[in-house]
Design a protein around this motif. Sequence first.
Motif, PDB file in Angstrom:
ATOM      1  N   LYS B 171       0.842  -1.209   0.000  1.00 54.63           N
ATOM      2  CA  LYS B 171       0.000   0.000   0.000  1.00 54.63           C
ATOM      3  C   LYS B 171       0.876   1.258   0.000  1.00 54.63           C
ATOM      4  O   LYS B 171       0.724   2.121  -0.848  1.00 54.63           O
ATOM      5  N   THR B 172       1.795   1.355   0.966  1.00 50.19           N
ATOM      6  CA  THR B 172       2.851   2.377   0.921  1.00 50.19           C
ATOM      7  C   THR B 172       4.175   1.639   0.853  1.00 50.19           C
ATOM      8  O   THR B 172       4.451   0.787   1.695  1.00 50.19           O
ATOM      9  N   ASP B 173       4.989   1.961  -0.137  1.00 49.64           N
ATOM     10  CA  ASP B 173       6.249   1.239  -0.313  1.00 49.64           C
ATOM     11  C   ASP B 173       7.310   1.766   0.648  1.00 49.64           C
ATOM     12  O   ASP B 173       7.260   2.921   1.094  1.00 49.64           O
ATOM     13  N   ILE B 184       7.223   5.576  -0.315  1.00 48.06           N
ATOM     14  CA  ILE B 184       6.651   6.055  -1.571  1.00 48.06           C
ATOM     15  C   ILE B 184       5.139   5.821  -1.494  1.00 48.06           C
ATOM     16  O   ILE B 184       4.697   4.695  -1.263  1.00 48.06           O
ATOM     17  N   VAL B 185       4.395   6.887  -1.683  1.00 51.29           N
ATOM     18  CA  VAL B 185       2.940   6.800  -1.537  1.00 51.29           C
ATOM     19  C   VAL B 185       2.258   6.886  -2.894  1.00 51.29           C
ATOM     20  O   VAL B 185       2.754   7.543  -3.812  1.00 51.29           O
ATOM     21  N   THR B 220      16.050   2.767  -7.288  1.00 53.97           N
ATOM     22  CA  THR B 220      14.935   1.958  -6.799  1.00 53.97           C
ATOM     23  C   THR B 220      13.769   2.848  -6.406  1.00 53.97           C
ATOM     24  O   THR B 220      12.601   2.571  -6.729  1.00 53.97           O
ATOM     25  N   VAL B 221      14.073   3.935  -5.713  1.00 56.15           N
ATOM     26  CA  VAL B 221      13.027   4.890  -5.325  1.00 56.15           C
ATOM     27  C   VAL B 221      12.316   5.425  -6.566  1.00 56.15           C
ATOM     28  O   VAL B 221      11.079   5.531  -6.596  1.00 56.15           O
ATOM     29  N   LEU B 260       6.400  12.342 -10.043  1.00 54.53           N
ATOM     30  CA  LEU B 260       7.113  11.256  -9.354  1.00 54.53           C
ATOM     31  C   LEU B 260       7.834  11.782  -8.111  1.00 54.53           C
ATOM     32  O   LEU B 260       7.818  11.138  -7.055  1.00 54.53           O
ATOM     33  N   ASP B 261       8.477  12.933  -8.257  1.00 54.34           N
ATOM     34  CA  ASP B 261       9.258  13.461  -7.133  1.00 54.34           C
ATOM     35  C   ASP B 261       8.385  13.660  -5.896  1.00 54.34           C
ATOM     36  O   ASP B 261       8.834  13.450  -4.766  1.00 54.34           O
ATOM     37  N   ALA B 262       7.140  14.050  -6.129  1.00 53.78           N
ATOM     38  CA  ALA B 262       6.249  14.328  -5.003  1.00 53.78           C
ATOM     39  C   ALA B 262       5.766  13.063  -4.301  1.00 53.78           C
ATOM     40  O   ALA B 262       5.142  13.129  -3.239  1.00 53.78           O
ATOM     41  N   ARG B 263       6.031  11.926  -4.876  1.00 54.11           N
ATOM     42  CA  ARG B 263       5.585  10.653  -4.278  1.00 54.11           C
ATOM     43  C   ARG B 263       6.509  10.186  -3.156  1.00 54.11           C
ATOM     44  O   ARG B 263       6.188   9.251  -2.436  1.00 54.11           O
TER      45      ARG B 263
END
Lengths: 281, 281, 281
Positions: B171-173, B184-185, B220-221, B260-263
């Motif tokens: 759900k959240t990585d 990562i959300v 990876t992120v 993506l950066d905001a995740r």
Amino acid sequence: MTALSVTVPSALLARVHADAPLVQCITNYVAMNIVANALLAIGASPAMVHAEEEAGEFAAIAGALTVNIGTLSPVWVSGMKAAVAGAKTAGKPWVLDPVAHFATGFRRKTVAELLALRPTVIRGNASEIITLAGEKGAGRGIDSGDPVELAEDAARRVAISQGAVVAVTGKTDFVTDGAQAARIVGGSDLMPRVTALGCSLTGAVGAFLAVAPDVPFAATVAALAAFAEAGETAASGAGGPGSFAVAFLDALYNLDGHALDARVEAQPASAPSSLSAPSLA
Amino acid sequence: MTALSVTVPSALLARVHADAPLVQCITNYVAMNIVANALLAIGASPAMVHAEEEAGEFAAIAGALTVNIGTLSPVWVSGMKAAVAGAKTAGKPWVLDPVAHFATGFRRKTVAELLALRPTVIRGNASEIITLAGEKGAGRGIDSGDPVELAEDAARRVAISQGAVVAVTGKTDFVTDGAQAARIVGGSDLMPRVTALGCSLTGAVGAFLAVAPDVPFAATVAALAAFAEAGETAASGAGGPGSFAVAFLDALYNLDGHALDARVEAQPASAPSSLSAPSLA
Amino acid sequence: MTALSVTVPSALLARVHADAPLVQCITNYVAMNIVANALLAIGASPAMVHAEEEAGEFAAIAGALTVNIGTLSPVWVSGMKAAVAGAKTAGKPWVLDPVAHFATGFRRKTVAELLALRPTVIRGNASEIITLAGEKGAGRGIDSGDPVELAEDAARRVAISQGAVVAVTGKTDFVTDGAQAARIVGGSDLMPRVTALGCSLTGAVGAFLAVAPDVPFAATVAALAAFAEAGETAASGAGGPGSFAVAFLDALYNLDGHALDARVEAQPASAPSSLSAPSLA
């Protein structure tokens, strides 16, 4: 190929629809599902039978055989050879798709062995056909690094040396048997973003060959025209490669045969040769 | 990892788009098609080359290697080892995806052997990472039985003991290399209803690693951020897992790098340690 | 089967949703992805574990096993037998899908060996069931050449001789265990144009069997009703087999259980026998 008028793509598509030819596809793990779905959409009956224990026996039942080396291994190579032997004994045409054959020693060896078994049709991307002709291509892996135009001469040479129809697919496709040649226009920039559409096209060539084994050049042209038409249709509403792939199968199912005929441009054969360049239609 | 500003997800995605990295994916039969399609959608060039006869040779050509044990068998394990050996000799990064490694003795043995070959990145679901750390998880088969939060400590321990980046997805990585960590959300509840999206994410990690082999944590992120963003985008109009999967590939193709950066939320690393917790951006 | 009211399709679907049963699917390469996606959409947890080294061990963990011989080879046959042995030892039900078993000697031999291991359920198309009963069918490859109605008597005979539930799927499905029988109506003409929906149905039978191992006839009927309902729903907006397949997975995910019950028509069992023909609901 005397009766060209009945071998235009629309006429051959009508035969596929009428006959639902059984096509044996030995293809890679990535491609199997979409190859089968593309053949079903176009009206053929695909069968993925690969094991050495039955591949040759099945090839005698099928109308045509296609062999793609995408995810090969020794046990699969044995199955491919058994299938080709069965097809040849039964007088059935077969298609070779030499995926990234230049990338490793195992691939080079396998493709050399398969070429010795005389495929009826060879279909590849530009990098694959250029390197089949013994030249140096820009391909690294599965995807082509070269444009189709650079592969046309290579295709002619491979066609003549192998006695096969050679199809180079990409932005504009090129087909030749050494004596005849054609370009097929259409498709979409999204096609290389969907995996295994080239492998699926190899399967489609098998479907058209099965209903027209005596005219492999025309059968190959018809298959390419079908994909060019379906690709252009599918691209019109697609938001990316996911929706494109879905629309592409729908478009293959709903093909208008006459639109296929308009995709084909007959070409002169090898430039300074004495071979005539018959019109396709 | 000194130049963090150029290793934010948006910058790495731009590199994937520019370089179209060749990624060798040894993955399971279920996943092959969607892994390849996800990599093509994101701009990479996937190649599924698995046989012992060529996997190591190919690994030297590819920019990164990914190994997933979903549908393993002895002959495939030999190919995995040959590929890893080739990648290591050529100095290429590789990713391990230990699918349901706890379920059978054959899986436990295979994963122990692969871990000894020192993967650059390990990606799994919570149950897989918890059991990799030697604890008891709630997983039975392929699907996780545990939430990601329960696996964060396990991930840190595996990262330190293996000297690898460890990613736990759900759900959240959560991602850590022992010194750095991030959450990562994003994503969607529909993602676990589509088979092999985790395997596809493993492939995407390979794509980002190929263009940024020196910063495996950031790579990876970035891959996880891409999937989180595409998942949330795809869910907005989906009527179920079928339309979600289609929209997901479209969303990967149309990714906005800055979204993506905001995740990414940088996290403190292992709680009472002396390791600093650098900001990701 | 005394408590028929709790074994109507809607009740069994609710159990699948509640339990998310683990189903081991040994199926063919073409089918793997869509079988997994169909099971996830319906609420089950699929696991494709096939190697002899672990298939039997895993079968003891799973709630049910399904075996499909679509792309068989000797090493896979060994895995199938190991899995069945594991399932039988653990008292788990298993389903046999004898794809094109009549086409080659290797298939005939393999299916004979698997039938000797007593499947709980056999699911096939009409040509496959007719030839299982020792008659001559019109099938050539994977696709049926016969209508379901012609296979009903064959299904009854196979059910009695094998002590199994037999399902024949096609335009209108037929299920019998020799004592009971039912027809299931619904679906779409587009279903045979999407590859591996029959294989996916075999997987779904496994999901229902896993939550109702004591009532294999009712479980089989429920799985077929789910596909009949989802197929009819999906066809309403489909423009071809591509969009149909997407809508089909969405429809499986959004199934209304009560609509399933309406798909089932209880039938008299074998004509002049003394067996009663209980109503299904």
